[in-house]
Design a protein around this motif. Structure first.
Motif, mmCIF file in Angstrom:
data_model
loop_
_atom_site.group_PDB
_atom_site.id
_atom_site.type_symbol
_atom_site.label_atom_id
_atom_site.label_comp_id
_atom_site.label_asym_id
_atom_site.label_seq_id
_atom_site.Cartn_x
_atom_site.Cartn_y
_atom_site.Cartn_z
ATOM 1 N N ALA A 198 0.828 -1.208 0.000
ATOM 2 C CA ALA A 198 0.000 0.000 0.000
ATOM 3 C C ALA A 198 0.863 1.258 0.000
ATOM 4 C CB ALA A 198 -0.931 -0.012 1.213
ATOM 5 N N ARG A 199 1.965 1.229 0.724
ATOM 6 C CA ARG A 199 2.864 2.380 0.751
ATOM 7 C C ARG A 199 3.538 2.583 -0.598
ATOM 8 N NH1 ARG A 199 6.782 0.790 4.003
ATOM 9 N NH2 ARG A 199 5.849 -0.961 5.130
ATOM 10 N N THR A 200 3.847 1.488 -1.272
ATOM 11 C CA THR A 200 4.470 1.590 -2.591
ATOM 12 C C THR A 200 3.556 2.331 -3.560
ATOM 13 O OG1 THR A 200 5.752 -0.436 -2.262
ATOM 14 C CG2 THR A 200 5.365 0.256 -4.540
ATOM 15 N N ALA A 201 2.252 2.102 -3.446
ATOM 16 C CA ALA A 201 1.296 2.788 -4.321
ATOM 17 C C ALA A 201 1.321 4.298 -4.091
ATOM 18 C CB ALA A 201 -0.101 2.235 -4.096
ATOM 19 N N ARG A 202 1.653 4.713 -2.877
ATOM 20 C CA ARG A 202 1.719 6.140 -2.561
ATOM 21 C C ARG A 202 3.092 6.738 -2.855
ATOM 22 N NH1 ARG A 202 0.179 6.499 3.467
ATOM 23 N NH2 ARG A 202 0.826 8.663 3.112
ATOM 24 N N GLY A 203 4.110 5.887 -2.943
ATOM 25 C CA GLY A 203 5.442 6.354 -3.297
ATOM 26 C C GLY A 203 6.130 7.140 -2.207
ATOM 27 N N ALA A 244 4.674 8.479 1.249
ATOM 28 C CA ALA A 244 4.415 7.575 2.375
ATOM 29 C C ALA A 244 5.656 7.316 3.207
ATOM 30 C CB ALA A 244 3.860 6.247 1.859
ATOM 31 N N VAL A 245 6.740 8.018 2.954
ATOM 32 C CA VAL A 245 7.998 7.795 3.663
ATOM 33 C C VAL A 245 8.069 8.651 4.925
ATOM 34 C CG1 VAL A 245 10.511 8.131 3.545
ATOM 35 C CG2 VAL A 245 9.295 7.085 1.629
ATOM 36 N N CYS A 246 8.518 8.035 6.012
ATOM 37 C CA CYS A 246 8.820 8.751 7.262
ATOM 38 C C CYS A 246 10.269 8.445 7.645
ATOM 39 C CB CYS A 246 7.896 8.308 8.388
ATOM 40 S SG CYS A 246 6.138 8.507 8.057
#
Length: 309
Positions: A164-169, A172-174
């Motif tokens: 799911a985070r990959t879809a946001r690219g 979505a990184v912290c």
């Protein structure tokens, strides 16, 4: 002669160690990083080091206790203490400059690590066909009542598996659980023009994704630093200017839901009353949690709207 900007506590293992494969980098400000140091001592493999960064030393007792724990650690560990506060971006850049590892693993001081966490990162780094990876985070299953709104807000967006985070690219990184090649960090440091709270890590990820390959993986840690609503309101208010800076530097990110909401609020010219009413709704104990979460999102958009040019 003026006082040194930094002091450093170095244990015996770090004094005798050379370069490292993995540097675990932990900035903190009032948060106790002792549990992370203990986990590092128990579970980190060979070729690792930990560098802790006390950003401005607001708590001298905590600083002294951390220094003693570093000296007692049998693995290479150091404590760097800044004379003045550098902020989130500045602290992470200072850590990168002091790291000896080919890979840098940034962790927030309030993260709780599951068994095997360091071993999994070392294995991932050993097979890496990327330049940076975000491992994600989870929440404790039974949060305190005053933290339920924050938990619901996180679960509505930030807490997600790698797919799911990959879809946001990059959005979505912290930086709370982030593995980065040291070479990439030298090329793309954090922007120290971000002050206070928020968006410096997403800004870094957007820029880093243009200079190297950024991926999402499943190696999460538990984010224990949940806050009551009042704390979130304070952070969102302080983060409005940072969000405006982020959009100015990365105009392609104006498609993000938060950016669209901020622009919409700005166009209504009602940012101030929206901010006031949404804050009251977020504080309300009688509203359902999901509505309080919605109010927080609206408050965040109003704060950003006030900062947009």
């Amino acid at each position: 002669m003026s006082p040194a900007l930094f002091t450093e506590t170095v244990n015996a293992a770090a004094n005798s160690a050379g370069t490292a494969h993995l540097s675990v980098l932990v900035p903190f400000y009032r948060d106790d990083a002792g549990a992370l140091l203990s986990a590092f001592e128990r579970e980190a493999g060979d070729g690792t080091e930990m560098v802790l960064f006390d950003d401005g030393c607001p708590d001298e007792r905590l600083n002294a206790e951390t220094a003693q724990a570093v000296l007692a650690c049998p693995r290479p560990a150091r404590l760097v203490t800044a004379r003045s506060n550098l902020g989130r971006a500045g602290a992470r850049n200072a850590l990168a400059r002091r790291a000896r590892g080919a890979w840098l693993l940034y962790l927030d001081a309030d993260m709780v690590l599951p068994a095997g966490f360091f071993a999994r990162w070392q294995e991932i780094a050993g097979k890496a066909e990327f330049d940076a990876a975000f491992g994600g985070f989870d929440l404790i299953a039974d949060e305190a009542r005053e933290h339920r709104v924050h938990a619901a807000l996180a679960r509505a967006g930030d807490v997600a598996p790698a797919a799911a985070r990959t879809a946001r690219g990059a959005s979505a990184v912290c930086s709370s659980n982030l593995l980065v090649r040291a070479a990439l960090m030298r090329t793309v440091p954090f922007d120290e023009g971000f002050t206070g709270w928020g968006w410096e890590d997403v800004d870094w990820a957007v820029r880093a994704s243009k200079a190297g390959r950024l991926v999402h993986v499943d190696n999460s840690a538990v984010h224990a630093g949940l806050q009551p609503v009042e704390g979130l309101l304070s952070k969102f208010a302080a983060g409005g200017a940072n969000f405006a800076r982020f959009l100015a530097r990365n105009p392609e990110m104006s498609v993000l839901p938060g950016a669209r909401a901020a622009v919409l609020v700005k166009r209504t010219r009602l940012a101030s009353p929206v901010r006031r009413l949404s804050a009251a709704a977020a504080r309300s104990q009688v509203l359902p949690v999901r509505l309080r979460v919605l109010a927080l999102k609206l408050y965040r958009a109003a704060c950003a709207a006030e900062a947009l040019s």
